[in-house]
Design a protein around this motif. Structure first.
Motif, PDB file in Angstrom:
ATOM      1  N   THR A 165      10.517  22.498  74.812  1.00  0.00           N
ATOM      2  CA  THR A 165       9.327  22.001  75.500  1.00  0.00           C
ATOM      3  C   THR A 165       8.277  21.498  74.514  1.00  0.00           C
ATOM      4  N   GLY A 166       8.189  22.125  73.349  1.00  0.00           N
ATOM      5  CA  GLY A 166       7.205  21.724  72.355  1.00  0.00           C
ATOM      6  C   GLY A 166       7.364  20.292  71.862  1.00  0.00           C
ATOM      7  N   PHE A 167       8.547  19.686  72.105  1.00  0.00           N
ATOM      8  CA  PHE A 167       8.770  18.292  71.705  1.00  0.00           C
ATOM      9  C   PHE A 167       8.686  17.313  72.882  1.00  0.00           C
ATOM     10  N   LEU A 168       8.549  17.804  74.099  1.00  0.00           N
ATOM     11  CA  LEU A 168       8.657  16.903  75.249  1.00  0.00           C
ATOM     12  C   LEU A 168       7.457  15.984  75.426  1.00  0.00           C
ATOM     13  N   ARG A 169       6.319  16.326  74.830  1.00  0.00           N
ATOM     14  CA  ARG A 169       5.169  15.427  74.939  1.00  0.00           C
ATOM     15  C   ARG A 169       5.157  14.372  73.831  1.00  0.00           C
ATOM     16  N   ALA A 170       6.107  14.455  72.914  1.00  0.00           N
ATOM     17  CA  ALA A 170       6.223  13.421  71.884  1.00  0.00           C
ATOM     18  C   ALA A 170       6.620  12.098  72.538  1.00  0.00           C
ATOM     19  N   LYS A 171       6.095  11.007  72.009  1.00  0.00           N
ATOM     20  CA  LYS A 171       6.378   9.700  72.610  1.00  0.00           C
ATOM     21  C   LYS A 171       7.871   9.395  72.596  1.00  0.00           C
ATOM     22  N   GLU A 172       8.595   9.954  71.633  1.00  0.00           N
ATOM     23  CA  GLU A 172      10.023   9.653  71.506  1.00  0.00           C
ATOM     24  C   GLU A 172      10.874  10.319  72.590  1.00  0.00           C
ATOM     25  N   SER A 173      10.301  11.275  73.335  1.00  0.00           N
ATOM     26  CA  SER A 173      11.114  11.972  74.340  1.00  0.00           C
ATOM     27  C   SER A 173      11.359  11.109  75.567  1.00  0.00           C
ATOM     28  N   GLY A 174      10.384  10.265  75.900  1.00  0.00           N
ATOM     29  CA  GLY A 174      10.573   9.330  77.002  1.00  0.00           C
ATOM     30  C   GLY A 174      10.565   9.952  78.391  1.00  0.00           C
ATOM     31  N   ILE A 175      10.032  11.163  78.556  1.00  0.00           N
ATOM     32  CA  ILE A 175      10.012  11.755  79.889  1.00  0.00           C
ATOM     33  C   ILE A 175       8.909  11.123  80.729  1.00  0.00           C
ATOM     34  N   SER A 176       8.923  11.387  82.033  1.00  0.00           N
ATOM     35  CA  SER A 176       7.941  10.820  82.953  1.00  0.00           C
ATOM     36  C   SER A 176       6.525  11.202  82.517  1.00  0.00           C
ATOM     37  N   PRO A 177       5.587  10.264  82.597  1.00  0.00           N
ATOM     38  CA  PRO A 177       4.206  10.573  82.191  1.00  0.00           C
ATOM     39  C   PRO A 177       3.611  11.768  82.926  1.00  0.00           C
ATOM     40  N   SER A 178       3.882  11.883  84.227  1.00  0.00           N
ATOM     41  CA  SER A 178       3.295  12.999  84.969  1.00  0.00           C
ATOM     42  C   SER A 178       3.872  14.333  84.514  1.00  0.00           C
TER      43      SER A 178
END
Length: 366
Positions: free
Chosen positions: A252-265
């Protein structure tokens, strides 16, 4: 040598053994590990990762090619050990579909109501995925939900690929170590995403926190132990090393990195989520996993809601809803996995997150 110095020495030796510059590993999150994220982590000196559960062999091969096109670093691949075929219950599945239909209409997702099906997606062939992982030649292949067959382990050994075995209890760690694991990944109950219990039915009864689980495993196995679950900054990493870990694995600590590409919300929700605002639930896939408490999670876990079907039937039943929510960037129904330390996650480039964790850990321990 003080215990603090011994912790850093152990971690540095583990990193050197693997060919890493820092003992920070990306968690192999199925569906949330694009090559771009692993490239950034590996280029910063850590270990990249990909959870291949939902990927066909060609997709696994392409991921490896994409990674190597932009990094000379290292990565691990991971998949689940398959569960037995689930017992189907048509009446129960119809009840779940009725619940999902009413929920989707309330959310205005008519398209997913129309495409909902009681038939789970066609299963991928586990043996073919294993062959593709071997061909991709990662530094390690990790397991979750059990242990690999003797044939798979022999094939890994013949190619010099390490086996990282995920364990959620001391008993599971001993089983994996006795089966020949090179490294145990101790997964605390704080971890986001799916719980790695060897027996699906036992997951709720074996929710052990990382800082109880980790030293207990370290005390009974003679191989390195990697700590995962609830680690999102240097404080958690330093504490894990003091308790005997040789490295930390962060999801989870990496999911807000731009490279993760997850949904903005989803990324925004992670940054605002308190530990008590996550919940371990089966309502997305039928397997226990920790997610943010969204409107769907609350509705699907209410007393009047039907109990989830077993994996992978529940995953098939909720697939249209999850896909529609992702397209609409609607956090209320996104499969928003997150660990209990989600709120500590930073919206930074992945390389900066690696540096922050490791530089901060050294400062705390040295």
């Amino acid at each position: 040598m003080s215990k603090i110095h011994a912790s850093l020495k152990r971690a540095n030796e583990f990193a050197e053994r693997l060919g890493l510059r820092v003992p920070v590993l990306l968690a192999p999150m199925a569906g949330a590990c694009p090559a771009s994220l692993s490239i950034a982590v590996a280029n910063a000196g850590g270990l990249g990762a990909c959870g291949v559960l939902l990927m066909p062999p060609a997709g696994i091969e392409q991921w490896g090619r994409d990674f190597r096109a932009e990094s000379t670093g290292l990565f691990q691949l991971n998949t689940w050990i398959p569960d037995p075929e689930p017992v189907r219950d048509a009446a129960h599945e119809a009840e779940i579909n009725e619940f999902l239909s009413s929920w989707e209409l309330e959310m205005g997702h008519e398209e997913s109501v129309q495409s909902a099906s009681a038939t789970p997606p066609a299963p991928l062939v586990f043996s073919e995925q294993c062959d593709a992982m071997l061909e991709a030649a990662p530094v390690a292949i990790s397991s979750i939900m059990g242990v690999y067959s003797e044939a798979m382990l022999a094939a890994m050994k013949s190619r010099g690929i390490l086996w990282f075995a995920t364990a959620t209890t001391v008993t599971e760690a001993v089983i994996a170590a006795n089966a020949g694991a090179d490294v145990i990944v101790a997964q605390g109950m704080e971890a986001g995403g799916h719980r790695g219990s060897f027996k699906a039915a036992d997951a709720e009864q074996s929710l052990v926190g990382l800082f109880s689980l980790l030293p207990a495993i370290v005390d009974v196995v003679d191989i390195p132990v990697v700590a995962t679950g609830g680690i999102a900054d240097a404080r958690g990493a330093a504490a894990a090393l003091l308790l005997g870990a040789s490295a930390v694995q962060v999801g989870t600590g990496f999911l807000r990195a731009k490279e993760s590409g997850i949904s903005p919300s989803w990324a925004d929700a992670i940054g605002q989520t308190l530990p008590e605002e996550t919940v371990a639930t089966r309502v997305f896939s039928g397997r226990l996993g920790r997610a943010i408490r969204t409107r769907y999670v609350d509705a699907a876990t209410a007393s009047q809601a039907p109990v989830p079907a077993p994996y992978p039937v529940q995953r098939g039943l909720t697939q249209a809803m999850r896909q529609a929510a992702t397209r609409a960037d609607n956090i209320d129904a996104i499969q928003a996995w997150a660990g209990q330390s989600a709120g500590m996650s930073k919206a930074l480039p992945a390389a900066d997150i690696v540096d922050d964790i490791w530089q901060g850990t050294q400062a705390l321990l040295d």
